[in-house]
Design a protein around this motif. Structure first.
Motif, PDB file in Angstrom:
ATOM      1  N   LYS A   1       1.837   6.217   3.921  1.00 37.25           N
ATOM      2  CA  LYS A   1       1.189   7.107   2.271  1.00 37.25           C
ATOM      3  C   LYS A   1       1.192   6.448   1.668  1.00 37.25           C
ATOM      4  O   LYS A   1       0.343   5.854   0.496  1.00 37.25           O
ATOM      5  CB  LYS A   1       1.994   8.756   2.457  1.00 37.25           C
ATOM      6  CG  LYS A   1       1.504  10.111   3.189  1.00 37.25           C
ATOM      7  CD  LYS A   1       1.579  10.982   2.984  1.00 37.25           C
ATOM      8  CE  LYS A   1       1.642  12.519   3.607  1.00 37.25           C
ATOM      9  NZ  LYS A   1       2.120  13.745   3.457  1.00 37.25           N
TER      10      LYS A   1
ATOM     11  N   ASN B   1      -4.577   5.593  -0.403  1.00 36.29           N
ATOM     12  CA  ASN B   1      -5.323   5.005  -1.808  1.00 36.29           C
ATOM     13  C   ASN B   1      -4.571   6.005  -2.818  1.00 36.29           C
ATOM     14  O   ASN B   1      -4.794   5.444  -4.175  1.00 36.29           O
ATOM     15  CB  ASN B   1      -6.688   5.722  -1.775  1.00 36.29           C
ATOM     16  CG  ASN B   1      -7.467   4.738  -1.045  1.00 36.29           C
ATOM     17  OD1 ASN B   1      -7.029   3.743  -0.491  1.00 36.29           O
ATOM     18  ND2 ASN B   1      -8.775   4.695  -1.330  1.00 36.29           N
ATOM     19  N   SER B   2      -3.907   6.479  -2.738  1.00 34.60           N
ATOM     20  CA  SER B   2      -2.861   7.732  -3.523  1.00 34.60           C
ATOM     21  C   SER B   2      -1.608   7.760  -4.021  1.00 34.60           C
ATOM     22  O   SER B   2      -0.929   7.924  -4.246  1.00 34.60           O
ATOM     23  CB  SER B   2      -3.410   9.753  -3.907  1.00 34.60           C
ATOM     24  OG  SER B   2      -3.281   9.108  -1.832  1.00 34.60           O
ATOM     25  N   GLY B   3      -1.057   6.170  -2.155  1.00 35.39           N
ATOM     26  CA  GLY B   3      -0.090   6.585  -2.796  1.00 35.39           C
ATOM     27  C   GLY B   3       0.742   5.502  -3.501  1.00 35.39           C
ATOM     28  O   GLY B   3       0.401   4.818  -3.985  1.00 35.39           O
ATOM     29  N   SER B   4       2.437   5.451  -4.228  1.00 32.47           N
ATOM     30  CA  SER B   4       2.812   4.893  -4.736  1.00 32.47           C
ATOM     31  C   SER B   4       2.471   3.001  -4.836  1.00 32.47           C
ATOM     32  O   SER B   4       2.253   2.752  -5.852  1.00 32.47           O
ATOM     33  CB  SER B   4       4.850   5.432  -4.904  1.00 32.47           C
ATOM     34  OG  SER B   4       4.962   4.538  -3.394  1.00 32.47           O
TER      35      SER B   4
ATOM     36  N   SER C   1      -2.159  -1.895  -7.879  1.00 29.36           N
ATOM     37  CA  SER C   1      -2.828  -2.175  -9.141  1.00 29.36           C
ATOM     38  C   SER C   1      -2.115  -2.196 -10.105  1.00 29.36           C
ATOM     39  O   SER C   1      -2.790  -3.205 -10.948  1.00 29.36           O
ATOM     40  CB  SER C   1      -3.855  -0.852  -9.429  1.00 29.36           C
ATOM     41  OG  SER C   1      -4.517  -0.452  -8.167  1.00 29.36           O
TER      42      SER C   1
ATOM     43  N   ARG D   1      -7.903  -5.919  -1.563  1.00 24.40           N
ATOM     44  CA  ARG D   1      -7.947  -5.095  -3.542  1.00 24.40           C
ATOM     45  C   ARG D   1      -8.701  -5.405  -4.251  1.00 24.40           C
ATOM     46  O   ARG D   1      -9.938  -4.664  -4.866  1.00 24.40           O
ATOM     47  CB  ARG D   1      -6.497  -4.894  -2.982  1.00 24.40           C
ATOM     48  CG  ARG D   1      -6.502  -3.674  -4.829  1.00 24.40           C
ATOM     49  CD  ARG D   1      -6.988  -2.501  -4.680  1.00 24.40           C
ATOM     50  NE  ARG D   1      -5.780  -1.870  -3.629  1.00 24.40           N
ATOM     51  CZ  ARG D   1      -4.748  -1.466  -4.046  1.00 24.40           C
ATOM     52  NH1 ARG D   1      -4.489  -1.470  -5.132  1.00 24.40           N
ATOM     53  NH2 ARG D   1      -3.545  -1.556  -2.798  1.00 24.40           N
TER      54      ARG D   1
ATOM     55  N   TYR E   1      -0.056   1.349  -3.144  1.00 30.35           N
ATOM     56  CA  TYR E   1      -1.243   1.181  -3.781  1.00 30.35           C
ATOM     57  C   TYR E   1      -0.870   1.336  -5.347  1.00 30.35           C
ATOM     58  O   TYR E   1      -1.513   0.679  -5.507  1.00 30.35           O
ATOM     59  CB  TYR E   1      -2.237   2.251  -3.575  1.00 30.35           C
ATOM     60  CG  TYR E   1      -3.635   2.254  -3.863  1.00 30.35           C
ATOM     61  CD1 TYR E   1      -3.918   1.309  -1.935  1.00 30.35           C
ATOM     62  CD2 TYR E   1      -4.251   2.130  -4.742  1.00 30.35           C
ATOM     63  CE1 TYR E   1      -5.434   1.202  -2.373  1.00 30.35           C
ATOM     64  CE2 TYR E   1      -5.388   2.318  -4.763  1.00 30.35           C
ATOM     65  CZ  TYR E   1      -6.200   1.550  -3.012  1.00 30.35           C
ATOM     66  OH  TYR E   1      -7.115   1.512  -3.327  1.00 30.35           O
ATOM     67  N   ALA E   2      -0.451   1.919  -6.200  1.00 30.80           N
ATOM     68  CA  ALA E   2      -0.390   2.178  -7.181  1.00 30.80           C
ATOM     69  C   ALA E   2       0.056   1.154  -8.727  1.00 30.80           C
ATOM     70  O   ALA E   2      -0.493   0.195  -9.148  1.00 30.80           O
ATOM     71  CB  ALA E   2       0.068   3.843  -7.824  1.00 30.80           C
TER      72      ALA E   2
END
Length: 479
Positions: free
Chosen positions: A455, A459-462, A468, A30, A464-465
């Motif tokens: 999912k 990139n837009s998944g929970s 970050s 990442r 993934y967030a």
């Protein structure tokens, strides 16, 4: 651009090491500012660990593995709990961290040690992090509900003097804030119910609270109630970053295990019951015979990973049987030759992902549970030890994604002095039939959760967030 080095100190058993390496790989993939150093303690009992480290160390970018000196256990001394074993490793870990910190001080181009990421068993290493003035983080290889349970009982014990061992053999049902349904005391983790384990476990959880944050191998959509519990600010920040799975296929599967692959290829779609009880799962001869009778009576095709237990008190992993005829009912192998196959250890990912697998009789270890969800394979739950009873309860009652063989079955991990009752062939057969005849509604629900698990990592998944958020918090807290 600040370069950050995270020092990972995993519990060296394969079931903890694999997801820990997996989350490290997510971090370096990442963000190019990160590098990872693993400190591997030589106190493990699983021979697969060495070959796994050899395989990943060659391909993981900006990641290295440092072996600490091996501490040979004295066979004449009483077996030590994992917390004591970890404490004995502190001097070696301190020396290794000192070298990393000194290197970053001497060379401006070297990454700075941004934090130490600990396994749930390794919280005594927080003292090392404090000594060098770096933050501690936790990677929790199990699920969020188990983490919530540990925090819950630690708070009850310290604030209300409640002893969790009082719930041993209790029929009580507990209303807890991280689950939607009342939790039967009979499915509480073994460590909470045993005097010799409960106190060190609660001591470990107190130290969880000293960490800057906790990554958990789960995803929001799977454990929403637990997520709500952790949002109240009474614990360190919790980051659900999973499912962290080792989805790398075994290049040698078609060669080393070509007989298994060929057998699976020859079976109709979704027709095979796969039975496997994890890297530490095994049964005595009486229980094996009941499982065998259940399989034969059910008439379903089966692939059975069958292991023999180590001697009592031995902390080694189970091994493959030398002579199956000695432990199975007379004539069983011949009578089931057309519908069944018995194997030793085999790569589980390759098996669960095969189209012929229709159901999974499992111990409900968390890695296996996440794999079954990922591939959409329903589970018949037969938990053995650790937190597996709690996970079985979640899968069956909370989520409706599994069926029950015996949700509160319990074996002691090493002494085998837990629930000595034998589960009958009739109980097991009933569970297998429920598994393979699962109604459309439950299969649809499992498929939907499988899609959510995938999912979550996109990139837009929970997840993934959340990863970050973790990365940003590590950079913000760099010393």
């Amino acid at each position: 651009m600040k370069k950050a080095e995270l020092v990972f100190i995993p519990w060296p058993g394969i079931t903890h090491l694999v997801p820990t390496v997996g989350v490290a790989k997510l971090l370096v993939d990442r963000d190019e500012r990160f590098s990872i150093t693993f400190l591997i303690m030589r106190i493990r009992f699983d021979p697969k660990t060495d070959s796994y480290i050899d395989s990943v160390s060659a391909v993981c970018k900006r990641t290295r593995f440092i072996d600490l000196l091996k501490d040979e256990p004295d066979p004449n001394q009483p077996r030590k709990n994992p917390f004591s074993l970890i404490v004995e490793q502190i001097p070696q870990v301190k020396e290794a961290v000192s070298k990393l910190v000194r290197r970053s001080e001497l060379s401006p181009d070297s990454p700075r040690v941004a934090g130490i990421v600990l396994d749930m068993f390794c919280t005594s290493m927080i003292d090392v992090a404090n000594e060098f003035g770096v933050p501690s983080y936790l990677f929790f290889a199990s699920n969020a509900s188990f983490l919530g349970l540990e925090f819950y009982f630690q708070a009850l014990h310290d604030e209300q003097k409640l002893d969790p061992t009082e719930f041993k053999d209790s029929n009580a049902e507990l209303v807890v804030p991280f689950l939607a349904n009342p939790l039967p005391a009979k499915v509480l983790p073994s460590a909470l119910l045993r005097k010799e384990w409960s106190s060190p476990l609660l001591g470990q959880v107190r130290r969880f609270r000293e960490c800057k944050g906790i990554m958990v191998n789960t995803f929001e959509e799977l454990e929403s109630h637990a997520g709500n519990y952790f949002s109240n600010g009474n614990t360190p920040p919790v980051y659900p970053v999973g499912p962290v799975l080792n989805l790398n296929r075994d290049d040698d599967f078609e060669n080393t295990y070509k007989d298994i692959k060929q057998w699976l290829d020859d079976q109709p779609q979704s027709s095979v019951v796969y039975l496997c009880f994890g890297s530490l799962g095994s049964f005595d001869v009486d229980q094996l015979k009941e499982i065998a009778c259940a399989l034969e009576q059910s008439g379903y095709r089966f692939l059975w990973s069958l292991r023999q237990p180590p001697p009592k008190g031995n902390m080694e992993a189970p091994s493959d049987h030398v002579n199956l005829q000695e432990v199975l009912p007379e004539g069983f192998i011949d009578r089931t030759a057309k519908i069944g196959k018995i194997i030793g250890w085999a790569p589980q990912i390759e098996i669960l992902s095969h189209s012929s697998i229709g159901g999974f009789v499992s111990h409900c270890g968390w890695n296996s549970t996440l794999e079954s969800i990922w591939f959409g394979v329903p589970i018949a739950a037969l938990p053995l030890h650790a937190e597996q009873q709690l996970i079985a309860f979640q899968m069956i009652v909370e989520l409706g994604l599994a069926v029950e063989i015996k949700m509160d079955y319990r074996l002691d991990l090493f002494n085998k002095d837990g629930d000595e009752s034998t589960i009958t062939a009739e109980e097991i057969e009933r569970g297998i039939r429920c598994l393979m005849e699962l109604d459309h509604g439950k299969r649809k629900k499992l498929k939907e959760m499988s899609e959510k698990s995938r999912k979550a990592l996109m990139n837009s998944g929970s997840s993934y967030a959340w990863l970050s958020h973790f990365i940003q918090d590590v950079l913000d807290n760099m010393p």
